[in-house]
Design an enzyme around this catalytic site. Structure first.
Site, PDB file in Angstrom:
ATOM      1  N   PRO A  27      31.386 168.505 -67.514  1.00  0.00           N
ATOM      2  CA  PRO A  27      32.191 169.242 -66.540  1.00  0.00           C
ATOM      3  C   PRO A  27      33.669 168.962 -66.735  1.00  0.00           C
ATOM      4  O   PRO A  27      34.053 168.172 -67.600  1.00  0.00           O
ATOM      5  CB  PRO A  27      31.693 168.682 -65.198  1.00  0.00           C
ATOM      6  CG  PRO A  27      31.336 167.263 -65.527  1.00  0.00           C
ATOM      7  CD  PRO A  27      30.752 167.316 -66.918  1.00  0.00           C
ATOM      8  N   MET A  28      34.488 169.577 -65.929  1.00  0.00           N
ATOM      9  CA  MET A  28      35.918 169.285 -65.978  1.00  0.00           C
ATOM     10  C   MET A  28      36.166 167.845 -65.544  1.00  0.00           C
ATOM     11  O   MET A  28      35.404 167.277 -64.756  1.00  0.00           O
ATOM     12  CB  MET A  28      36.692 170.257 -65.081  1.00  0.00           C
ATOM     13  CG  MET A  28      36.697 171.686 -65.602  1.00  0.00           C
ATOM     14  SD  MET A  28      37.792 172.779 -64.668  1.00  0.00           S
ATOM     15  CE  MET A  28      39.402 172.069 -65.039  1.00  0.00           C
ATOM     16  N   ASP A  58      45.422 178.981 -72.545  1.00  0.00           N
ATOM     17  CA  ASP A  58      45.588 177.772 -71.740  1.00  0.00           C
ATOM     18  C   ASP A  58      46.950 177.171 -72.049  1.00  0.00           C
ATOM     19  O   ASP A  58      47.121 176.435 -73.023  1.00  0.00           O
ATOM     20  CB  ASP A  58      44.475 176.770 -72.045  1.00  0.00           C
ATOM     21  CG  ASP A  58      44.521 175.549 -71.132  1.00  0.00           C
ATOM     22  OD1 ASP A  58      45.461 175.454 -70.314  1.00  0.00           O
ATOM     23  OD2 ASP A  58      43.622 174.696 -71.231  1.00  0.00           O
ATOM     24  N   GLU A  98      38.287 173.299 -75.592  1.00  0.00           N
ATOM     25  CA  GLU A  98      37.893 174.435 -74.751  1.00  0.00           C
ATOM     26  C   GLU A  98      37.061 175.438 -75.547  1.00  0.00           C
ATOM     27  O   GLU A  98      37.278 176.646 -75.500  1.00  0.00           O
ATOM     28  CB  GLU A  98      39.137 175.128 -74.161  1.00  0.00           C
ATOM     29  CG  GLU A  98      40.045 174.223 -73.361  1.00  0.00           C
ATOM     30  CD  GLU A  98      39.453 173.801 -72.019  1.00  0.00           C
ATOM     31  OE1 GLU A  98      38.320 174.219 -71.720  1.00  0.00           O
ATOM     32  OE2 GLU A  98      40.122 173.043 -71.297  1.00  0.00           O
ATOM     33  N   GLY A  99      36.073 174.918 -76.265  1.00  0.00           N
ATOM     34  CA  GLY A  99      35.270 175.753 -77.151  1.00  0.00           C
ATOM     35  C   GLY A  99      34.515 176.859 -76.451  1.00  0.00           C
ATOM     36  O   GLY A  99      34.152 177.862 -77.080  1.00  0.00           O
ATOM     37  N   PHE A 128      31.296 177.611 -63.207  1.00  0.00           N
ATOM     38  CA  PHE A 128      31.332 177.119 -61.827  1.00  0.00           C
ATOM     39  C   PHE A 128      30.070 177.515 -61.066  1.00  0.00           C
ATOM     40  O   PHE A 128      29.800 176.988 -59.993  1.00  0.00           O
ATOM     41  CB  PHE A 128      32.581 177.651 -61.105  1.00  0.00           C
ATOM     42  CG  PHE A 128      32.539 179.129 -60.800  1.00  0.00           C
ATOM     43  CD1 PHE A 128      32.222 179.570 -59.522  1.00  0.00           C
ATOM     44  CD2 PHE A 128      32.815 180.078 -61.778  1.00  0.00           C
ATOM     45  CE1 PHE A 128      32.185 180.925 -59.223  1.00  0.00           C
ATOM     46  CE2 PHE A 128      32.784 181.428 -61.496  1.00  0.00           C
ATOM     47  CZ  PHE A 128      32.461 181.860 -60.213  1.00  0.00           C
ATOM     48  N   VAL A 174      38.869 181.515 -65.315  1.00  0.00           N
ATOM     49  CA  VAL A 174      40.038 181.252 -64.474  1.00  0.00           C
ATOM     50  C   VAL A 174      40.545 179.870 -64.862  1.00  0.00           C
ATOM     51  O   VAL A 174      39.924 178.855 -64.547  1.00  0.00           O
ATOM     52  CB  VAL A 174      39.697 181.299 -62.971  1.00  0.00           C
ATOM     53  CG1 VAL A 174      40.925 180.931 -62.143  1.00  0.00           C
ATOM     54  CG2 VAL A 174      39.180 182.675 -62.582  1.00  0.00           C
ATOM     55  N   ILE A 175      41.651 179.819 -65.576  1.00  0.00           N
ATOM     56  CA  ILE A 175      42.163 178.558 -66.101  1.00  0.00           C
ATOM     57  C   ILE A 175      42.939 177.819 -65.022  1.00  0.00           C
ATOM     58  O   ILE A 175      43.774 178.393 -64.328  1.00  0.00           O
ATOM     59  CB  ILE A 175      43.050 178.813 -67.334  1.00  0.00           C
ATOM     60  CG1 ILE A 175      42.211 179.418 -68.459  1.00  0.00           C
ATOM     61  CG2 ILE A 175      43.708 177.518 -67.812  1.00  0.00           C
ATOM     62  CD1 ILE A 175      43.006 179.851 -69.663  1.00  0.00           C
ATOM     63  N   TYR A 181      39.732 173.424 -59.372  1.00  0.00           N
ATOM     64  CA  TYR A 181      38.373 172.941 -59.629  1.00  0.00           C
ATOM     65  C   TYR A 181      38.218 171.484 -59.207  1.00  0.00           C
ATOM     66  O   TYR A 181      39.172 170.707 -59.237  1.00  0.00           O
ATOM     67  CB  TYR A 181      38.029 173.059 -61.119  1.00  0.00           C
ATOM     68  CG  TYR A 181      38.019 174.470 -61.643  1.00  0.00           C
ATOM     69  CD1 TYR A 181      36.895 175.282 -61.505  1.00  0.00           C
ATOM     70  CD2 TYR A 181      39.132 174.997 -62.298  1.00  0.00           C
ATOM     71  CE1 TYR A 181      36.882 176.579 -61.993  1.00  0.00           C
ATOM     72  CE2 TYR A 181      39.133 176.292 -62.790  1.00  0.00           C
ATOM     73  CZ  TYR A 181      38.003 177.077 -62.633  1.00  0.00           C
ATOM     74  OH  TYR A 181      37.997 178.362 -63.120  1.00  0.00           O
TER      75      TYR A 181
END
Length: 238
Positions: A27-28, A58, A98-99, A128, A174-175, A181
């Site tokens: 995850p982030m 990005d 960010e593949g 998400f 959505v960056i 997030y």
């Protein structure tokens, strides 16, 4: 004593390297970019020619490849990996951050690995909504190494495996960072912003919600191996 002449093998020599794909998922805020940077720098220390590719849209941390704690590295921005294939062919190690955003990630990585390159990919495994992000999971059966990292839940501080969006946007791409997030655990993923559990029968959550969100049912009573009266009887007998 006889001497053996060994061939001069240089790091990064296409005829001597064996290609492979390494995938870093999570995850982030789980340290994917940090781990990618660590692995690339390890190859750089060994004098391998390396290239890092970042997603061009990005732009949170300028044009450099950057971790959330602002460690940076030179990177080549791209929206499609096929646009940088000539640059990739000139190096031995390719890092991709960010593949999940690259639609041609699977084809590119497989072709590069088959041509002798080491390809290291850092990516979100899920959206998400906890669904597969693009085609990134198709890399798993092709990769020699796959690891899934976890973050710290930003709501209860337990282990976090998911990414929770804070806004109301519905589109997948959505960056953003911590303003958009949170990394969350399973329980906190299903909680609304108020801290209350999500409604089970809502259209938005019914696909992802577990069957029960209340307290876990208590386990049935466990039969004791030695009841009190049994122990007392044994004492009397002795």
């Amino acid at each position: 004593m006889s001497c053996i002449n060994l061939p001069n093998v240089l790091p990064g020599s296409p005829s001597k390297t064996r290609g492979q794909i390494q995938v870093i998922l999570g995850p982030m805020f789980s340290g994917k970019s940090t781990e990618l940077m660590r692995r690339v720098r390890r190859f750089q220390v060994a004098q391998y020619k390396c290239l890092v590719i970042k997603y061009a849209k990005d732009t949170r941390y300028s044009s450099l490849f950057s971790t959330h704690d602002r460690n940076t590295m030179e990177a080549l921005p791209a929206c499609l990996l096929r646009d940088v294939i000539q640059d990739a062919q000139r190096v031995a190690v390719i890092g991709i951050d960010e593949g999940q955003f690259f639609p041609d990630i699977v084809e590119f990585c497989e072709n590069m690995a088959n041509s002798g390159k080491t390809v290291i990919v850092a990516a979100l495994d899920g959206t998400f909504q906890r669904k597969a992000f693009g085609t990134i999971l198709n890399l798993v059966p092709l990769a020699e190494s796959v690891v899934k990292l976890t973050a710290v839940c930003m709501e209860c501080f337990r282990e976090a495996a998911y990414t929770k969006r804070l806004g109301v946007e519905k589109e997948v791409e959505v960056i953003g960072g911590a303003d958009k997030y949170h990394s969350v655990c399973r329980l906190c993923y299903f909680k609304k912003a108020s801290g209350q559990p999500a409604v089970l029968d809502s259209e938005e959550n019914k696909e992802n919600c577990p069957m029960t969100l209340g307290k876990p049912a208590e386990a049935p009573g466990v039969r004791k191996l030695f009841a009190t009266h049994q122990i007392w009887q044994c004492s009397q007998a002795n």
